[in-house]
Design an enzyme around this catalytic site. Structure first.
Site, short mmCIF file in Angstrom:
data_model
loop_
_atom_site.label_atom_id
_atom_site.label_comp_id
_atom_site.label_asym_id
_atom_site.label_seq_id
_atom_site.Cartn_x
_atom_site.Cartn_y
_atom_site.Cartn_z
CG HIS A 13 -2.01 1.24 1.28
ND1 HIS A 13 -3.33 0.96 1.68
CD2 HIS A 13 -1.55 2.37 1.07
CE1 HIS A 13 -3.82 2.03 1.70
NE2 HIS A 13 -2.91 3.08 1.14
CG HIS A 15 -0.77 7.12 -0.85
ND1 HIS A 15 -1.66 7.28 -1.54
CD2 HIS A 15 -0.95 6.50 0.11
CE1 HIS A 15 -3.10 6.65 -0.94
NE2 HIS A 15 -2.48 6.11 0.24
CE LYS A 99 -7.96 2.18 -0.65
NZ LYS A 99 -6.70 3.03 -0.47
CG HIS A 136 -9.86 4.70 3.19
ND1 HIS A 136 -8.50 5.29 3.52
CD2 HIS A 136 -10.72 5.07 4.23
CE1 HIS A 136 -8.63 6.05 4.43
NE2 HIS A 136 -10.07 6.01 4.98
CG HIS A 174 -5.18 2.18 5.70
ND1 HIS A 174 -6.50 2.32 6.13
CD2 HIS A 174 -4.99 3.08 4.59
CE1 HIS A 174 -6.92 3.02 4.94
NE2 HIS A 174 -6.14 3.37 4.17
CG ASP A 247 -1.88 4.82 3.92
OD1 ASP A 247 -1.73 5.27 2.70
OD2 ASP A 247 -2.58 5.19 4.79
O1 DOR Z 1 -3.37 9.35 5.88
C1 DOR Z 1 -3.94 9.11 4.60
N1 DOR Z 1 -3.13 9.70 3.38
N2 DOR Z 1 -4.64 8.13 4.27
C2 DOR Z 1 -5.15 7.99 3.30
O2 DOR Z 1 -6.12 7.22 2.97
C3 DOR Z 1 -4.68 8.98 1.77
C4 DOR Z 1 -3.19 9.13 2.26
C5 DOR Z 1 -2.76 10.34 1.10
O3 DOR Z 1 -3.50 9.96 0.06
O4 DOR Z 1 -2.31 11.31 1.48
ZN ZN Z 2 -3.55 5.01 1.47
#
Ligand code: DOR
Ligand code: ZN
Length: 348
Positions: A13, A15, A99, A136, A174, A247
């Site tokens: 997971h 970003h 997702k 999520h 998460h 995450d």
């Molecule tokens: O804290 C988070 N940041 N939770 C998420 O689900 C998305 C992520 C983000 O893309 O910044």
């Molecule tokens: Zn995430």
């Protein structure tokens, strides 16, 4: 334990953002992990296979050529995504999941799903073509207390999805609560969960210790100590159902340290070391490799990595900040000592 040798892990997971910001962070992950599931919550979101494939190419072009790293792409579900797109995703060797962001649940989720009833045919197609659903899991009704949103989502939505689609592979992403741990353990092997390093290491007191700390703010928000301990127990004592998903979610320093700070914690820079710190607290590394390197690959029906890594118990100081394109990024545990060192990067 002074030295840990294990199969090279994957991050289930992650970003990465896009363009200059993506180029600033992608090699932090590629240095540590063999593969990562790349979240699709860009602006605009990745809702079509063709977009996912182009995003994949941008990621590959930004990689340090010394690293052998594979981005595993995902689609972002909306109320209007078509079944045809799901079929193409399932047929693509590069797209591994879709997702579900409940609309309004988190960063860049405005285009997400407004009600589960809107995506029945899509969920049916995902079950049919065996494309995993990544969730999520937070209720978005604003009257629900922010600390209860995960539990309410299980009761109102997740149980229903599971009943309607018994064969669908679901990753509860998460997870943050004892209720989520219990739910995942009560289901069969079609349900698994990712756990972040930060949810294993901090509780809600850490949001406020010595003043409000925006760098400890993420979604789902960190919970009470008893929930953190339940996560640690799940990760270290239940191999198979739980696996590492950082995450890691970079936001520029100014966007975090603002009157309306963004949710997201950046751990990619030292993710494996941070997970080792967490397992240290459980005093039991027996299942560390299963959690970091085996269970996720098995769930996604991908081969386990061939290479191995070594961590040694040697402390180093996390930088105060990192560069993030033209901006800066404050990593988790900035300026603090990390007790483990990864000795070998993910070189070809
Ligand atoms: O804290 C988070 N940041 N939770 C998420 O689900 C998305 C992520 C983000 O893309 O910044
Ligand atoms: Zn995430």
């Amino acid at each position: 334990m002074q030295v840990l040798t294990l199969t090279r892990p994957d991050d289930w997971h992650l970003h990465l953002r896009d363009h200059e910001q993506m180029r600033a962070v992608v090699n932090d992950t590629a240095r540590q992990f063999a593969r990562a599931i790349i979240m699709p919550n860009l602006v605009p979101p990745i809702t079509r296979c063709e977009q996912a494939l182009r995003y994949r190419q941008r990621i590959l072009s930004a990689l340090n050529p010394a690293y052998s790293f594979e981005p595993l792409m995902t689609l972002y579900l909306t109320d209007s995504l078509s079944v045809v797109e799901i079929k193409s995703a399932a047929e693509s060797p590069f797209i591994h999941a879709a997702k579900l962001y409940p609309a309004g649940a988190t960063t860049n989720s405005d285009a997400g799903v407004t009600h589960i009833d809107k995506i029945q045919s899509v969920l049916e197609a995902m079950q049919k073509y065996d494309l995993p659903l990544l969730v999520h899991g937070e209720e978005t009704t604003s009257s629900v207390d922010i600390f209860d949103r995960e539990k309410v989502f299980i009761d109102n939505t997740l149980i229903k999805i599971r009943q309607q689609y018994p064969e669908l592979r679901i990753v509860f992403e998460h997870i943050t609560t004892t209720e989520a741990v219990d739910y995942v353990l009560s289901e069969n092997a079609k349900t698994a969960a990712t756990i972040t390093a930060h949810h294993l290491l901090i509780n809600r007191n850490d949001l406020f210790k010595g003043g409000m700390n925006p760098h400890h703010y993420c979604l789902p928000v960190v919970k009470r100590e008893r929930h953190r301990l339940a996560l640690l127990n799940a990760a270290s004592q239940h191999p198979g159902k739980f696996f590492a998903g950082t995450d890691s979610a970079p936001h520029a320093q100014h966007a975090k340290e603002s009157a309306c700070g963004c949710a997201g914690i950046y751990t990619a820079h030292a993710a494996i070391e941070l997970y080792a710190e967490a397992f240290d607290q459980s005093n039991d590394f027996t299942n560390f490799e299963a959690f970091m390197s085996i269970s996720g690959a098995k769930f996604y029906q991908l081969p386990v990595n061939q290479q191995s890594i070594t961590l040694i118990r040697r402390s180093w100081k996390m930088p105060d900040k990192l560069s993030f394109g033209e901006q800066s990024l404050i990593p988790f545990k900035a300026g603090q000592n990390i007790n483990w060192t990864l000795t070998n990067s993910n070189e070809k």
